[in-house]
Design a protein around this motif. Structure first.
Motif, PDB file in Angstrom:
ATOM      1  N   GLY A   1       0.788  -1.324   0.016  1.00 31.81           N
ATOM      2  CA  GLY A   1      -0.124  -0.127  -0.036  1.00 31.81           C
ATOM      3  C   GLY A   1       0.806   1.266   0.021  1.00 31.81           C
ATOM      4  O   GLY A   1       0.679   2.082  -0.815  1.00 31.81           O
ATOM      5  N   LEU A   2       1.959   1.260   0.871  1.00 31.32           N
ATOM      6  CA  LEU A   2       2.994   2.342   0.618  1.00 31.32           C
ATOM      7  C   LEU A   2       3.437   2.695  -0.436  1.00 31.32           C
ATOM      8  O   LEU A   2       3.771   3.650  -1.063  1.00 31.32           O
ATOM      9  CB  LEU A   2       3.757   2.319   1.830  1.00 31.32           C
ATOM     10  CG  LEU A   2       3.376   2.437   3.464  1.00 31.32           C
ATOM     11  CD1 LEU A   2       4.275   2.174   4.536  1.00 31.32           C
ATOM     12  CD2 LEU A   2       2.720   3.626   3.674  1.00 31.32           C
ATOM     13  N   TRP A   3       4.195   1.580  -1.107  1.00 31.16           N
ATOM     14  CA  TRP A   3       4.524   1.707  -2.507  1.00 31.16           C
ATOM     15  C   TRP A   3       3.416   2.102  -3.458  1.00 31.16           C
ATOM     16  O   TRP A   3       4.070   2.880  -4.219  1.00 31.16           O
ATOM     17  CB  TRP A   3       5.046   0.227  -2.837  1.00 31.16           C
ATOM     18  CG  TRP A   3       5.494   0.214  -4.451  1.00 31.16           C
ATOM     19  CD1 TRP A   3       6.978   0.720  -4.627  1.00 31.16           C
ATOM     20  CD2 TRP A   3       5.166  -0.628  -5.542  1.00 31.16           C
ATOM     21  NE1 TRP A   3       7.167   0.495  -5.980  1.00 31.16           N
ATOM     22  CE2 TRP A   3       5.875  -0.294  -6.615  1.00 31.16           C
ATOM     23  CE3 TRP A   3       3.945  -1.031  -5.568  1.00 31.16           C
ATOM     24  CZ2 TRP A   3       5.595  -0.613  -7.916  1.00 31.16           C
ATOM     25  CZ3 TRP A   3       3.307  -1.264  -6.955  1.00 31.16           C
ATOM     26  CH2 TRP A   3       4.315  -1.161  -7.882  1.00 31.16           C
ATOM     27  N   ILE A   4       2.311   1.713  -3.497  1.00 29.40           N
ATOM     28  CA  ILE A   4       1.305   2.066  -4.365  1.00 29.40           C
ATOM     29  C   ILE A   4       1.042   3.656  -4.321  1.00 29.40           C
ATOM     30  O   ILE A   4       1.026   4.449  -5.056  1.00 29.40           O
ATOM     31  CB  ILE A   4       0.053   1.232  -4.326  1.00 29.40           C
ATOM     32  CG1 ILE A   4       0.198  -0.103  -4.987  1.00 29.40           C
ATOM     33  CG2 ILE A   4      -1.029   1.772  -5.212  1.00 29.40           C
ATOM     34  CD1 ILE A   4      -0.800  -0.907  -4.865  1.00 29.40           C
ATOM     35  N   ALA A   5       0.936   4.117  -3.128  1.00 24.06           N
ATOM     36  CA  ALA A   5       0.846   5.450  -2.567  1.00 24.06           C
ATOM     37  C   ALA A   5       1.978   6.153  -3.293  1.00 24.06           C
ATOM     38  O   ALA A   5       1.555   7.472  -3.665  1.00 24.06           O
ATOM     39  CB  ALA A   5       0.546   5.738  -1.056  1.00 24.06           C
ATOM     40  N   SER A   6       3.177   5.764  -2.978  1.00 26.21           N
ATOM     41  CA  SER A   6       4.297   6.593  -3.459  1.00 26.21           C
ATOM     42  C   SER A   6       4.281   6.740  -4.710  1.00 26.21           C
ATOM     43  O   SER A   6       4.664   7.782  -5.508  1.00 26.21           O
ATOM     44  CB  SER A   6       5.523   5.953  -2.960  1.00 26.21           C
ATOM     45  OG  SER A   6       6.634   6.529  -3.550  1.00 26.21           O
ATOM     46  N   THR A   7       3.976   5.710  -5.541  1.00 21.11           N
ATOM     47  CA  THR A   7       4.129   5.459  -6.883  1.00 21.11           C
ATOM     48  C   THR A   7       2.974   6.433  -7.588  1.00 21.11           C
ATOM     49  O   THR A   7       3.368   7.241  -8.593  1.00 21.11           O
ATOM     50  CB  THR A   7       3.972   4.032  -7.661  1.00 21.11           C
ATOM     51  OG1 THR A   7       4.784   3.417  -7.022  1.00 21.11           O
ATOM     52  CG2 THR A   7       3.941   4.218  -9.190  1.00 21.11           C
ATOM     53  N   MET A   8       1.814   6.440  -7.080  1.00 23.82           N
ATOM     54  CA  MET A   8       0.551   7.560  -7.434  1.00 23.82           C
ATOM     55  C   MET A   8       1.003   8.846  -7.103  1.00 23.82           C
ATOM     56  O   MET A   8       0.696   9.568  -8.047  1.00 23.82           O
ATOM     57  CB  MET A   8      -0.625   7.096  -6.807  1.00 23.82           C
ATOM     58  CG  MET A   8      -1.120   5.756  -7.269  1.00 23.82           C
ATOM     59  SD  MET A   8      -2.578   5.177  -6.270  1.00 23.82           S
ATOM     60  CE  MET A   8      -3.779   6.509  -6.295  1.00 23.82           C
ATOM     61  N   ALA A   9       1.772   9.124  -6.158  1.00 19.35           N
ATOM     62  CA  ALA A   9       2.114  10.468  -5.879  1.00 19.35           C
ATOM     63  C   ALA A   9       3.241  11.068  -6.735  1.00 19.35           C
ATOM     64  O   ALA A   9       2.952  12.036  -7.325  1.00 19.35           O
ATOM     65  CB  ALA A   9       2.534  10.550  -4.476  1.00 19.35           C
ATOM     66  N   ASP A  10       4.331  10.153  -7.161  1.00 17.37           N
ATOM     67  CA  ASP A  10       5.005  10.491  -8.204  1.00 17.37           C
ATOM     68  C   ASP A  10       4.514  10.783  -9.703  1.00 17.37           C
ATOM     69  O   ASP A  10       4.849  11.773 -10.445  1.00 17.37           O
ATOM     70  CB  ASP A  10       6.262   9.595  -8.426  1.00 17.37           C
ATOM     71  CG  ASP A  10       7.199   9.443  -7.357  1.00 17.37           C
ATOM     72  OD1 ASP A  10       7.230  10.361  -6.340  1.00 17.37           O
ATOM     73  OD2 ASP A  10       7.527   8.524  -7.167  1.00 17.37           O
TER      74      ASP A  10
END
Length: 81
Positions: free
Chosen positions: A43-52
């Motif tokens: 979930g944290l990886w997906i959130a970071s990718t979406m923010a980028d």
């Protein structure tokens, strides 16, 4: 005349004479904790990718041309002229 209990006999839901299997419970709890940690990391990886992606999209939609990030030089490398 005795009154009927509000619920039927709940004895059929009890453990009976079987002892608790603590080892099986411990393994199940450890597996659940590992699954929770993996889901949290994903979930944290997906959130970071979406923010980028959102940051890059905002850059492109604002009309800028060079929205790709420049690679950082390793420490101690002299700046290029």
């Amino acid at each position: 005349m005795p009154a009927e209990p509000p619920v039927p006999d709940l004895g059929r839901y009890g453990h009976g004479d079987e002892p608790d299997d603590e080892r099986r419970r411990l393994v199940a709890n450890l597996l659940a904790a590992m699954l929770l940690a993996a889901l949290t990391a994903a979930g944290l990886w997906i959130a970071s990718t979406m923010a980028d992606l959102r940051k890059d999209q905002d850059c492109v939609l604002s009309g800028r041309r060079n929205c790709a990030g420049l690679p950082a030089a390793p420490p101690g490398t002299p700046p290029s002229p």
